[in-house]
Design an enzyme around this catalytic site. Sequence first.
Site, PDB file in Angstrom:
ATOM      1  N   ASP A 299       0.848  -1.208   0.000  1.00  0.00           N
ATOM      2  CA  ASP A 299       0.000   0.000   0.000  1.00  0.00           C
ATOM      3  C   ASP A 299       0.875   1.246   0.000  1.00  0.00           C
ATOM      4  OD1 ASP A 299      -1.946  -1.913   0.388  1.00  0.00           O
ATOM      5  OD2 ASP A 299      -2.117  -1.530   2.539  1.00  0.00           O
TER       6      ASP A 299
HETATM    7  C1  26A Z   1     -12.058  -6.804   1.360  1.00  0.00           C
HETATM    8  N1  26A Z   1     -10.794  -6.975   2.031  1.00  0.00           N
HETATM    9  C2  26A Z   1     -10.395  -8.331   2.282  1.00  0.00           C
HETATM   10  C3  26A Z   1     -10.008  -5.888   2.368  1.00  0.00           C
HETATM   11  C4  26A Z   1      -8.792  -5.993   3.080  1.00  0.00           C
HETATM   12  C5  26A Z   1      -8.054  -4.823   3.294  1.00  0.00           C
HETATM   13  N2  26A Z   1      -8.448  -3.616   2.868  1.00  0.00           N
HETATM   14  C6  26A Z   1      -9.602  -3.576   2.210  1.00  0.00           C
HETATM   15  N3  26A Z   1     -10.381  -4.649   1.954  1.00  0.00           N
HETATM   16  N4  26A Z   1      -8.115  -7.022   3.655  1.00  0.00           N
HETATM   17  C7  26A Z   1      -6.995  -6.498   4.192  1.00  0.00           C
HETATM   18  N5  26A Z   1      -6.965  -5.169   3.989  1.00  0.00           N
HETATM   19  C8  26A Z   1      -5.961  -4.195   4.425  1.00  0.00           C
HETATM   20  O1  26A Z   1      -4.772  -4.430   3.752  1.00  0.00           O
HETATM   21  C9  26A Z   1      -3.793  -3.680   4.460  1.00  0.00           C
HETATM   22  C10 26A Z   1      -2.422  -4.208   4.157  1.00  0.00           C
HETATM   23  O2  26A Z   1      -2.171  -4.166   2.805  1.00  0.00           O
HETATM   24  C11 26A Z   1      -5.620  -4.257   5.885  1.00  0.00           C
HETATM   25  O3  26A Z   1      -6.515  -3.461   6.627  1.00  0.00           O
HETATM   26  C12 26A Z   1      -4.187  -3.739   5.932  1.00  0.00           C
HETATM   27  O4  26A Z   1      -4.093  -2.469   6.503  1.00  0.00           O
END
Ligand code: 26A
Length: 348
Positions: A299
């Site tokens: 990210d």
């Molecule tokens: C729909 N899903 C599975 C998600 C996520 C996500 N952010 C949005 N939608 N699953 C994990 N994360 C985020 O990814 C970040 C790390 O790359 C986590 O909240 C974490 O901060």
Amino acid sequence: MASTKQYRLLCLENPLLDIQAFGNEALLEKYGLKANDAILAEEKHLPIYEELLNNYDAKLIAGGAAQNTARGAQYILPPNSVVYIGGAGDDKYAAILRKTCDEAGLRVEYRVDPKIPTGRCGVVITGHNRSMVTDLGAANHYDLEHLKRPDIWALVENAEVYYVGGYHLTVCPPAIMELAKEAAAKNKIFILSLAAPFIPQFFKDPLDETAPYWDYVIGNETEAAAYAESHGLGTTDLKEIAKALANLPKANPQRKRVAIITHGTEPTIVAVQGEDEVKEYPVHEIPKEEICDTNGAGDAFAGGLCAGIVEGRPLADCIDMGQWLARLSIRELGPSYPFPKQTYTPRQ
Ligand code: 26A
């Protein structure tokens, strides 16, 4: 002269609070989790959040992939450059998210659902891996109505670059398509991250609908591999996959698509539509003892890249900015950036 225009970058996805702890094999096994993965929580996963908090000294950290990216881009750009939208509740977790974003100077415009809790993401760190289990909560209720609200749509019309986290394909594809088409119609820039292997695997159709609108597509090696497999590309070679992504049909012919594949400490791979050569940009490794965790590294990369794109910098500089911000984030707990703020210095 630098532009004084505000909120040039608009990001959309799922605001989540990360419940992050250092875990172990036994915990992963108990919940059937892979060491390095991101999944949507099923009923059987729900006890993990309490378990992380009660038994593993979990920390509450602002997360949500594209929200991390938005904070990252704002970290580099002048004040009031980035706005983030997504669905949240009206609770303690939302208050933590708002406070962190506020401190980062990121403007958030949540679709607030007072009846549904803010989404949460359990993050289990083992070594340099992170396993994420997401219970989307209010983030799952984002809708087109919010995007089309006059005050929000005015932000869309004002922005010049849109960044959509691929995780939002599980939530509201119509909102993504609205941004994608707006970008193509007005010759603005639309950036999409593949987000996680399960997106190209299980959300192939809505993902493919967005593909003609990608000006930039970003993924890591596992996401690229999942894309290649689910789309029958018949190759596992990352350069070939990048080339295939770059050369998919494109709605706005005024911009050549750029496909970017990050690969941990291996070089970042970049393919440009219509160009034969696929470039590699080496990563400057940081000493192992300086690594805190890799949650949010991708990210952060996207955040640095977006900042460069907003500033209209050459592609090589944008990649360097992404790699720089990823290095900063890896040294912090979770998807965070160091304070006091560090200033970007090219190729160091
Ligand atoms: C729909 N899903 C599975 C998600 C996520 C996500 N952010 C949005 N939608 N699953 C994990 N994360 C985020 O990814 C970040 C790390 O790359 C986590 O909240 C974490 O901060």
